[in-house]
Design an enzyme around this catalytic site. Structure first.
Site, short mmCIF file in Angstrom:
data_model
loop_
_atom_site.label_atom_id
_atom_site.label_comp_id
_atom_site.label_asym_id
_atom_site.label_seq_id
_atom_site.Cartn_x
_atom_site.Cartn_y
_atom_site.Cartn_z
N GLY A 17 8.58 -1.95 5.30
CA GLY A 17 9.76 -1.88 4.29
C GLY A 17 9.41 -0.78 3.55
N ARG A 76 9.25 -0.46 11.81
CA ARG A 76 8.58 -1.57 12.05
C ARG A 76 8.12 -1.19 13.50
NH1 ARG A 76 11.26 -4.79 7.80
NH2 ARG A 76 9.59 -5.14 6.12
N ASP A 81 1.57 -5.30 4.52
CA ASP A 81 0.29 -6.03 5.55
C ASP A 81 0.46 -5.62 7.01
OD1 ASP A 81 2.89 -7.52 5.59
OD2 ASP A 81 2.09 -9.48 5.13
N THR A 141 4.66 -2.02 -1.28
CA THR A 141 5.63 -2.99 -0.98
C THR A 141 6.37 -3.83 -2.27
OG1 THR A 141 6.26 -5.30 0.01
CG2 THR A 141 3.65 -4.82 -0.42
N ASP A 181 6.99 -6.49 -2.63
CA ASP A 181 6.60 -8.09 -2.62
C ASP A 181 5.45 -8.34 -3.63
OD1 ASP A 181 8.76 -8.51 -1.29
OD2 ASP A 181 7.58 -9.17 0.49
N ASP A 188 2.45 -8.45 -2.46
CA ASP A 188 1.67 -9.70 -1.83
C ASP A 188 0.58 -9.04 -0.95
OD1 ASP A 188 3.06 -8.18 0.30
OD2 ASP A 188 4.10 -9.87 1.22
N ARG A 225 9.25 -12.96 0.85
CA ARG A 225 9.12 -13.93 1.82
C ARG A 225 8.10 -14.62 1.50
NH1 ARG A 225 9.23 -9.34 6.21
NH2 ARG A 225 7.79 -8.71 4.80
O1 F6P Z 1 8.30 -6.96 2.63
C1 F6P Z 1 9.30 -6.33 1.89
C2 F6P Z 1 10.58 -6.95 2.11
O2 F6P Z 1 11.67 -6.31 1.17
C3 F6P Z 1 10.65 -8.50 1.99
O3 F6P Z 1 10.95 -9.09 0.41
C4 F6P Z 1 12.04 -8.95 2.51
O4 F6P Z 1 11.92 -10.13 3.01
C5 F6P Z 1 11.86 -8.11 3.86
O5 F6P Z 1 11.41 -6.92 3.33
C6 F6P Z 1 13.13 -7.55 4.11
O6 F6P Z 1 12.90 -6.78 5.28
P1 F6P Z 1 14.22 -6.03 6.17
O7 F6P Z 1 14.60 -4.72 5.39
O8 F6P Z 1 13.50 -5.56 7.52
O9 F6P Z 1 15.37 -6.64 6.33
#
Ligand code: F6P
Length: 328
Positions: free
Chosen positions: A15, A76, A107, A130, A132, A134, A176
């Protein structure tokens, strides 16, 4: 003795997060400063597999420190999860004369990087990015501070309309597995209740807190809900659940979504990105590998990738206590 590093590749993966561009810039400019060649890899690990490379010079990264997203783009990559995909990526790096890799991401990025290093012993360092926050071993990840400010600004606006109409707002924020965005934005924006992935306090606690708010004379309420919270209900089901026993509430749901990931990085994220980008290149030229650059008490630290990926980050109980006290 470790091989001398002359050419470094940089990529962004997973992300996107505000500050990624500033980190790429710092890596590229550090290479230039130390007379090393630098190569940008487009679309993260997928670009490694497809040899989607471009030489970068100090001037290639002008005017990007203030831009959200990542100009190298991100992905990804499913193919990088396979041994064959990683073998292709390794061959492309060797064919291009690249000696080391800086991977900017979260991660998933570090897990991929660790596999890659274990299989090919290819020097790799990570920069945590990120929204998050995390990642273990660093106080902050790139993009988190910017995202927090975006969220607080959004909740402030929602509060204006909530208080004008005596409404109850449930606001979903990202996260998440980690409640950092929810807990900090909840305190910063004065939420009445905050639901977090790290706690499983059941819906009753939210209902009790609504009762308390009502009794204490509050006429509008904001509940911040982390997307990974553990009640087993999504935010619309939570709203439905509250409305069944509290017809008096005019309940609205607001899912902030991907606006949290965009926007110009805050000064904090730009400075952090610059520190970690310089640190990444210097770590590689010092012969370090398999580490993440992090920040602890304002100082840049080297964290083994395995440690960065550990899922035992401590939940900030003190901040939860502050949230409880300030929301009475
Ligand atoms: O990991 C970062 C994040 O923004 C999370 O908070 C969220 O759940 C996820 O990515 C969303 O991912 P995507 O943009 O692939 O839907």
């Amino acid at each position: 003795m470790a091989k001398k590093i002359n050419k470094i590749a940089v990529l962004t993966s997973g992300g996107d997060a505000p500050g990624m561009n500033a980190a790429i810039r710092a890596v590229v400019r550090s290479c230039s400063y130390y007379n090393l060649e630098c190569v940008g890899v487009y679309r993260g690990f997928q670009g490694l597999i497809e040899a989607d490379f471009e030489p970068l010079t100090a001037r290639s990264v002008r005017n990007i420190i203030n831009k959200g997203g990542t100009f190298l783009k991100s992905s990804r990559s499913e193919e990088f999860k396979t041994k064959e995909g990683r073998a292709k990526a390794h061959k492309n790096l060797i064919d291009a004369g690249i000696d080391a890799l800086v991977a900017i991401g979260g991660d998933g990025t570090f897990t991929g990087g660790l596999y890659f290093n274990n299989e090919f012993n290819f020097p790799i360092v990570g920069i945590p990015a990120t929204i998050d926050n995390d990642i273990n071993g660093t106080d902050y990840t790139l993009g988190y501070d910017t995202a927090l400010n975006t969220v607080v600004e959004a909740i402030d606006k929602i509060r204006d309309t909530a208080s004008s109409h005596n409404r109850l707002f449930l606001i979903e924020v990202m996260g998440r597995d980690a409640g950092d965005i929810a807990l900090n934005s909840g305190i910063g924006a004065g939420a009445e209740e905050i639901l977090l992935p790290e706690e499983d306090q059941g819906i009753q606690r939210m209902m009790d807190s609504l009762e308390k708010s009502k009794k204490s004379g509050k006429t509008s309420s904001i509940i911040v809900v982390a997307e990974g919270e553990k009640s087993g209900k999504n935010i619309f089901q939570l709203a439905e659940f509250i409305s069944q026993s509290h017809e008096e509430y005019d309940i609205k749901v607001s899912v902030l979504g991907h606006i949290q990931r965009g926007g110009s990085p805050s000064c904090f994220d730009r400075v952090l990105a610059s520190k970690l980008g310089v640190g990444a290149v210097e770590a590689l030229t010092d012969g370090k590998t398999n580490i993440m650059l992090g920040v602890h008490h304002q100082k840049v630290v080297h964290v083994p990738l395995e440690t960065a990926l550990k899922e035992d980050r401590e939940f900030d109980q003190e901040l939860r206590r502050v949230a409880n006290i300030t929301s009475v």
